[in-house]
Each structure stands twice: as structure tokens, then as C-alpha cells.
Design an enzyme around this catalytic site. Structure first.
Site, PDB file in Angstrom:
ATOM      1  N   GLU A   1      -1.135   2.657   6.929  1.00 13.42           N
ATOM      2  CA  GLU A   1      -1.175   3.760   5.961  1.00 13.42           C
ATOM      3  C   GLU A   1      -1.840   4.996   6.552  1.00 13.42           C
ATOM      4  OE1 GLU A   1       0.658   3.374   3.428  1.00 13.42           O
ATOM      5  OE2 GLU A   1       0.908   1.249   3.856  1.00 13.42           O
TER       6      GLU A   1
ATOM      7  N   ALA B   1       0.860  -1.186   0.000  1.00 10.36           N
ATOM      8  CA  ALA B   1       0.000   0.000   0.000  1.00 10.36           C
ATOM      9  C   ALA B   1       0.895   1.234   0.000  1.00 10.36           C
ATOM     10  CB  ALA B   1      -0.920   0.001   1.222  1.00 10.36           C
ATOM     11  N   MET B   2       0.280   2.411  -0.247  1.00 14.46           N
ATOM     12  CA  MET B   2       1.026   3.662  -0.307  1.00 14.46           C
ATOM     13  C   MET B   2       0.188   4.781   0.292  1.00 14.46           C
ATOM     14  SD  MET B   2       3.581   5.481  -0.952  1.00 14.46           S
ATOM     15  CE  MET B   2       3.674   7.254  -0.754  1.00 14.46           C
TER      16      MET B   2
END
Length: 848
Positions: A290, A254-255
Site C-alpha cells: 500500500e 487494504a486500500m
């Protein structure tokens, strides 16, 4: 920072206006980027990569420019220092590397579609727009996007859309942020929305290949995570929305793009009716990780990539803090103990490993800094150590001050230590610098010398290692009052052992132990009589104590300071524990024992018999099918012991799995996700046919259920049929079957199959150039080397690994991984040679 030069020193951007016109059919885009900022010199440069720059204007006038591909820049002269307005016109191509602006591919009802998304961390924003693509160069952004739009499409970005004119979507001005956090996406999307108590809009978005209910879990976790962090950090979430977007093709997990977080589908979407607890915990922690970044990394960002740990280590700890608060019944800190802690301890024991804080001399090295075992796992373990040392109240108070001082700006590690130190009245910087600036960690050797209990620290190595007399400030967390809070010297005499033990007798009849709770980043090596005292009292140990005991003994055996032959008898003692973390640690040791046996040998037969004795009672207790009365631990232990029984070739377990498969073969997706992978694996290994293999491979191609996809991969790569192994490898380049994001797992699983090892190893050597061309720009690329080293374990393979990778030592971004993984294989080969006879004799003795 060594010889690194920063474009920010030449030009400081304040505001960007970015216009992009994207043509999906032609896989091209054109752009105009306007930047207002301050020039410090009369020759300045902007980052760009793969951009065909058509024109550069300074204060409205076109100017000459020149490229430097090695530094990924375009440079030009400006008429004056001070305030400037730049305008750059350019064209470029969409990539298929999962970096920059790129398409994700998927199918709905057999129709191929694509979703456009972005990935700009670490240095890929420059592939979308010219910029000062450095974390310190924070600015505000106005984004406008036009694309070959058709009805029913959605476009998303960091901020809300404010208007659409002539097919151009305009988004609100962002807060001050770094370039790598800019994000957008568009395509045919579905969504579910809610709102936090403070009014932040929360949304989860996916393609329509998924059932709507698959968005529910993420929506709930995201909403509650934002609410938790606002309270915990005592700092409001600063944007109007927090969108979570699942991309069908995504390199990392994920980012944390500010306001538009992107995820691999497997880490956001799940079927609430049939998903294992283990998967729920993983997805929840990824989301919480995140969203922790929205403050720690986005609101306050490291100045340069050498302080990457400031972002990642902290978010990695906070994912557990958050989920522990949101789902206390999950005992999420136990997951930390079986994932982050052993990963960090194993990697950090290799001589030459990077420290958490790493000097970056070449920007090409940046992506290689993302060593999950160090920057994520070790870093978070160190922050857990700080939290245990100063307490939660001081941590929260320090963080509030940290955010207040640095919001919308940048920070370095010392800024965090200053805030936490002031909140706790401790010199946190001094303590933590010994851990952050030095690679490795100590083994605490605990002995009785001349009647006194003596503790000594030395650097711990698995494999060859040069001790350079490093010293750490070690929180001891002893279970007796006479020990100090910190060990700050090489050796410490704690006093008369018998007196200390008598005092413990009066208190609670406890053996003397260190690192209670397993929060310090150390291994404890007790003298035999001290270890025996602990084992005699093992019934009083907590689950984490038992995990720690097994884990430390395994690491000591890997290093040569102990022997696996001493660990093996303990496995039976702990094998009937109802604790998931004890079983997970136990079976991780069992998996290591497989390195010591040759396939189809008497030693392997004995090992399988031994594993059967370990798992038999638990299999009897839990059986194959989940029950309503199962505890959380039962749900997690069941697949561990069934997997062990299948390895042991327990015929009743195999036949029951076949029966379950037969009963559900018309709807395999409905099989309980707790056991589905094992049922499918058993079928492929023991009841295989060309028709079965083809059917499961076709299911893999077609399903959009990430959990089922993972189970099918696990099963198919377990085949005993060499023709099917060849068939798997033939699909490695076939993106319609194996997406590039999943190729690494297919490769590793095939390499780990005895029948597949040679063909997979041949493939990566023969097709390295293709791999480099296909995913070489991907920040995860070096992990192909990592997973190769994880599987290879003979002297012959070590020689072949060196022969292939040593000529690539000078390749930017690969050097550190090649050096490290060579040592990993060397240490494993040496361990096997050293321990093989002892291990097999110990197993034989137990069976007899």
C-alpha cells in the site's frame, strides 16, 4: 477504449469543496459539494449513485437536472463553456456494503460500537459526493465533516485537520489526486505515532478493541517502508503524514488512499508476542504494497482502468523489494515464489484468461478486472522479469524519470516503458507488449533433435485451448553462455548438444537449464534425457531450482504434457529438505493428489500412508513445539509437515496435539500461533463434542485477535459432524457471528470439507439473491464464483455449476468469471479422469 464515454471529456474539475453532515444513528448523511472546473460542452454530467440530489446550481443559479441510473450520472445544461462553479446539495444513506461511506461494527467489553470509514475504489466515490469519478479527473479537495460526535472520538482524512468550528472538522487542501483516493474515518480510536528521517508523520490507528502493542509492528514497517521508498524512488513522499487505519469491516485486504491507508484488521494489527513468521511476512508485505502505491498509483495514476496493472502490478513487486531490504533475514523473495508465481502460472494457463492490459468497454466490468492472479501476481512477475533483465540501477533511474515527468498527473503503460527503456538502452516496450497485450504464456519445449539442442515456444494450456500461434519475447536465463538473452522466435537451434554439455562439464559439471532463478513467466518442458540429467544432479540445485522443477512438473501434469505418476517418486526425494519453499511446493502437489481419491476408499488409505512417509522424518526432527533454536525455515516448515501428518492420521501426532490442547484449554489464545490452528483442528476432528464446538464458536465471536479468529475458523470448518456443518451454514447470514468480510472464507472452507460440500453448495445456490443483495456491490463479489470453482471437481458438480451460473452469463461484472471458472472445473475434471488410475497405481507401487 471501445464505446466507453468519459465525463471528463465534458467537464474537467479543478477543485472540490465537500461538506458532509453524517448521522450514524439514522444511517444518513447530507452533503453540499462545490466544484470549480472547465466545461467543454454546454451539457455536462457528474457521476452520482444512490444520491438524492436536491439542488444543482451553476454559477450560483439553480438549474434543472436529470438522472440516468444506467450510467450513474446526473446531467444538466450550463450557460457557457469554459470556467464554471457548480454546487450540488443532496442527501443519502450510509451503506452496509463496505463500499462508499459505511459503518464498521465491533465490540469493546461487550458494548457494540461502530467506526465510520470509506472505500471509494473503484467507482464508489460517487456514492459520497457528485464528481467526475474517473482516474484521469485529478483535482484538489477541501473536505469538511460534521457528525453526531461525542467525547473521545478521532476524525482522520488524507490531509491534516486545520480547524474545528461549530462541530465541523476542516481538513487541509489535498494535492491533485483522483476521486477514488479520497478517504476519511471517525470514531473512538487509539493510535501510535512516529516520524521518518525526512519529517513525514507516521501513524497507526485502530479501535480500542485491540491491545496497544498490536500497533507496534505496523508502525515500524510503515516508517521504514516510507524511508525506503523515498530513497529507492529518489522522490520525496509528498504529503505531511501517512496514516494506517485498521477497519473492523473491510472487503479487500487494504486500500492505498493517499495519506490515509485503510486495512482489514488482520493485515495491519498483530500481537508481537505470539504471531507466526508467516503472518508477520504477510502483514509486512501488505503494508509495503500500500505504501508503494503512494507513489505508484497515487502520485502517478493510470489514465483509465485498462491500465490498472500500472498501479497493482508494480506495487505487488515493490512490496517484495521493500521487505527484502528491510528484513533480509526473511528471504521474502521465497514467498513470492510460492505465492505470486504459482498463482499466476495456474490462472494464466486457462484459455480465455484476460491479458494484463485489458480493454474496458463497460464501466460495470471495472471491478472484475481485479483478478489477483493476473493484474497482481502475473503483472508483478512480469515486472520482476523486467528488473532481472535491466538491473536495479536502471530500474531506479527509470522510475525517478517516470515520477518526475508524470507526478500529480496520469500515465499509460507506454510511459513507463519509455522511461525504463531510456534508462536501460533496451526496447522494453517491444519486449513487454508481447506479455501485457497477450493472455497466457509459453511452454518452452527443450529437446535434442538430430543431436542438436532445440528450444521451441508454444502457448501453454491447462485444459482445452486454441493455439493461435502467439509469440513472446522470452528472457531465457540459461545457465550456459551459448544461449541468447532473449528467445524471440518460435524455434531456436542452439547447436550440438554433446558439445554444449561438455563445455558445461568443464565449467562446473552442470546440466543445461533454462529460466534459472524462475524469474521468467514460462514453464520449461525438458525431454526425458535432459530432465534425467537435471535430476541426477539435483543435489546441486538451489532451493528455488528445486521449487521450480516441482512446480513445472506439476503444471505439465495438470496440462497433460506429463503425468503425475512421474512426479510422485520425486516427492520422497525432496521431502527431507529443510527449505520452506521446497516443502510448500511439495505439499501443494500432495494437496492436488487428494483430488484423485474417493473418501474412505483404499486409494485414500494408500495416499494417507504415502503422506505419512513423506512427513514422518520432518515431524521427528521438528516436533510440535517451537524451539529457540528454530531457523526461519523451521518455523515455516513445521506447520506444513504437521498438517500432512494429521491428514495421514498419524496417531502419535494426533495424541500429542490433544495433549497440548488439554494443557492449554483454559487459555487457547496463548498457544503458539505457529501450531494453534492445527491443534484446534485436530481437537475438532478427533476429540469433538457439542460443548467443545460451542465453546470455540463463542471464542470466535468474541475475540478481537485476527490470527486466533482465523485459526478458529480453520478448525471449526474441519468438523466431521453433519449437525455442526449445518450449524455453521445457519450462521452464514448472521453478521454478529460471521462478518460479511469473512463469509467467503467460511463458505469456501465448508465447501472444501467432504461433509460440508453439499450443504455449502446448496446454500450458495439457494441464497444467491441474498448474497447479491448483501455484498453484490462489493468489488470482491465475483470471488465467490472463484472459490466455488476451486473446490468442485466432479462431472456432476461441473454440470450443476453450469446449470446455475450459465443463466447469469450476461450479468455485468460476472461474465468473465463464470466463463473462466467453468473452464477451470472442466480442466480439473478432465485431469482427474485422465490421471486417476496412474496416480493411484504410482502411490501403490511406492508403498509396495
Amino acid at each position: 477504449m471501445g464505446q466507453v464515454s468519459h465525463l471528463y471529456d465534458l467537464f474537467q474539475p479543478k477543485h472540490y469543496q465537500i461538506y458532509l453532515d453524517i448521522n450514524r444513528e439514522k444511517k444518513t448523511f447530507t452533503g453540499v459539494t462545490k466544484i470549480s472546473g472547465n466545461a467543454s460542452q454546454k451539457e455536462i454530467a457528474l457521476h452520482q449513485k444512490f444520491l438524492n440530489i436536491l439542488d444543482v446550481k451553476v454559477n450560483g443559479n439553480s438549474t434543472d437536472f436529470k438522472f440516468d441510473d444506467s450510467s450513474e450520472t446526473v446531467s444538466f445544461n450550463v450557460p457557457n463553456t469554459g470556467d464554471l462553479d457548480l454546487e450540488v446539495s443532496y442527501s443519502a444513506k450510509l451503506t452496509d456494503s463496505m463500499m462508499g461511506i459505511y459503518p464498521s461494527y465491533y465490540e469493546v467489553d461487550g458494548v457494540k460500537k461502530q467506526l465510520i470509514g470509506t472505500q471509494f475504489e473503484t467507482t464508489f466515490a460517487r456514492q459520497a459526493f457528485p464528481s467526475i469519478d474517473e482516474p484521469v479527473a485529478k483535482a484538489t479537495f477541501d473536505l469538511a465533516i460534521k457528525f453526531d460526535e461525542h467525547e473521545g472520538e478521532t476524525v482522520l482524512s488524507n490531509m491534516p485537520e486545520v480547524k474545528t468550528e461549530n462541530g465541523v472538522h476542516y481538513f487541509d487542501t489535498t494535492v491533485r489526486m483522483s476521486t477514488y483516493l479520497v478517504a476519511f474515518a471517525f470514531g473512538e480510536l487509539q493510535s501510535k505515532l512516529t516520524e521518518t528521517k525526512s519529517g513525514v508523520k507516521i501513524g497507526v490507528f485502530s479501535t480500542k478493541a485491540h491491545a496497544e502493542k498490536e500497533l507496534d509492528f505496523a508502525l515500524d514497517i510503515a516508517k521504514r517502508s516510507i524511508e525506503f521508498y523515498e530513497d529507492y524512488y529518489q522522490t520525496p513522499y509528498p504529503l505531511p503524514h501517512s496514516w494506517q487505519l485498521a477497519l473492523p469491516d473491510f472487503s479487500a485486504g487494504a486500500m492505498e488512499n493517499w495519506g490515509l491507508v485503510t486495512y482489514r484488521e488482520a493485515y495491519l494489527l498483530l500481537n508481537p508476542d505470539n504471531t507466526s513468521l508467516d503472518t508477520k511476512r504477510i502483514v509486512a508485505t501488505v503494508i509495503a504494497h500500500e505504501l508503494a502505491h503512494q507513489w505508484f498509483g497515487d502520485l502517478v495514476t493510470m489514465k483509465w482502468w485498462d491500465d490498472l496493472w500500472l498501479n497493482e502490478s508494480f506495487a505487488n513487486m515493490m512490496e517484495y523489494v521493500a521487505i527484502d531490504a528491510l528484513q533480509p533475514d526473511w528471504n521474502i523473495w521465497e514467498l513470492f515464489q510460492t505465492s505470486e508465481a504459482p498463482q499466476a502460472l495456474q490462472r494464466d494457463a486457462t484459455d480465455g484468461v484476460q491479458s494484463v492490459h485489458v480493454e474496458v468497454k463497460d464501466p460495470a466490468e471495472i471491478d472484475s478486472l481485479f483478478d489477483p492472479a493476473i493484474v497482481y501476481a502475473k503483472g508483478s512477475r512480469l515486472l520482476v522479469m523486467v528488473r532481472a533483465l535491466i538491473g536495479d540501477d536502471a530500474l531506479r533511474s527509470g522510475l525517478k524519470a517516470y515520477f518526475k515527468s508524470h507526478k500529480y498527473n496520469n500515465a499509460v503503460g507506454s510511459d513507463l516503458w519509455k522511461a525504463l527503456g531510456e534508462a536501460s538502452n533496451l526496447d522494453i516496450g517491444s519486449i513487454m507488449n508481447s506479455w501485457l497485450e497477450q493472455p497466457g504464456y509459453p511452454v518452452l519445449n527443450v529437446n535434442v533433435k538430430n543431436g542438436h539442442l532445440v528450444i521451441e515456444q508454444n502457448q501453454f494450456f491447462i485444459g482445452e485451448g486454441k493455439d493461435v500461434d502467439r509469440l513472446w519475447q522470452v528472457p531465457l536465463h540459461a545457465d550456459f553462455a551459448q544461449a541468447p538473452k532473449l528467445l524471440t522466435q518460435k524455434e531456436l537451434d542452439l547447436g550440438d548438444y554433446q558439445e554444449l554439455r561438455k563445455a558445461a562439464d568443464k565449467a562446473a559439471d552442470k546440466p543445461l537449464r533454462f529460466n534459472v532463478g524462475n524469474t521468467s513467466h514460462v514453464v520449461v518442458n525438458y525431454a526425458p534425457e535432459l530432465l534425467e540429467d537435471i535430476l541426477v544432479n539435483s543435489q546441486n540445485l538451489t532451493h528455488i531450482d528445486k521449487l521450480q522443477l516441482l512446480q513445472d512438473l506439476r503444471l505439465l501434469a495438470d496440462s497433460g504434457l506429463a503425468s503425475y505418476s512421474k512426479v510422485i517418486p520425486l516427492l520422497k526425494e525432496f521431502s527431507n529438505s529443510d527449505s520452506a519453499i521446497v516443502n510448500e511446493t511439495l505439499y501443494s502437489i500432495v494437496n492436488n493428489l487428494k483430488f484423485f481419491v474417493t473418501p474412505d476408499s483404499t486409494d485414500e488409505t494408500n495416499l494417507k500412508k504415502f503422506v505419512n512417509t513423506l512427513s514422518a522424518d520432518q515431524v521427528q526432527r521438528l516436533s510440535w513445539l517451537p524451539k529457540d533454536t528454530d531457523s526461519n525455515d523451521d518455523q515455516l516448515v513445521r506447520p506444513l509437515v504437521l498438517s500432512a501428518a494429521l491428514y495421514a492420521e498419524n496417531s502419535s501426532v494426533e495424541s500429542k496435539a490433544h495433549e497440548i490442547f488439554t494443557q492449554n484449554q483454559d487459555n487457547l489464545l496463548s498457544l503458539s500461533s505457529d501450531i494453534r490452528a492445527l491443534v484446534l483442528q485436530n481437537e475438532v476432528k478427533n476429540y469433538n463434542s457439542p460443548q467443545l464446538f460451542a465453546s470455540l464458536l463463542e471464542d470466535y465471536r468474541k475475540t478481537s485477535d485476527s490470527s486466533y479468529k482465523k485459526d478458529l475458523l480453520f478448525a471449526l470448518t474441519s468438523t466431521k459432524d453433519t449437525n455442526q456443518v449445518q450449524q455453521i451454514v445457519s450462521h452464514f447470514k448472521d453478521a454478529d457471528t460471521i462478518k460479511p468480510q469473512d463469509l467467503r472464507t467460511w463458505y469456501f472452507r465448508t465447501l472444501s470439507n467432504n461433509l460440508g460440500e453439499q450443504v455449502a453448495w446448496d446454500w450458495i445456490r439457494n441464497d444467491w439473491k441474498w448474497l447479491e443483495d448483501t455484498v453484490g456491490g462489493d468489488m470482491e463479489f465475483t470471488s465467490y464464483i472463484t472459490v466455488t470453482a476451486r473446490a468442485l471437481h466432479t462431472g456432476q458438480r461441473l454440470a450443476e455449476f453450469k446449470e446455475f451460473f450459465e443463466p447469469k452469463l450476461n450479468t455485468p461484472g460476472l461474465t468473465r468469471e463464470i466463463v473462466m471458472d467453468t473452464k477451470v472445473i472442466e480442466s480439473r475434471v478432465a485431469m482427474i479422469e485422465r490421471e486417476r488410475d496412474h496416480v493411484n497405481a504410482a502411490i501403490s507401487d511406492i508403498l509396495n
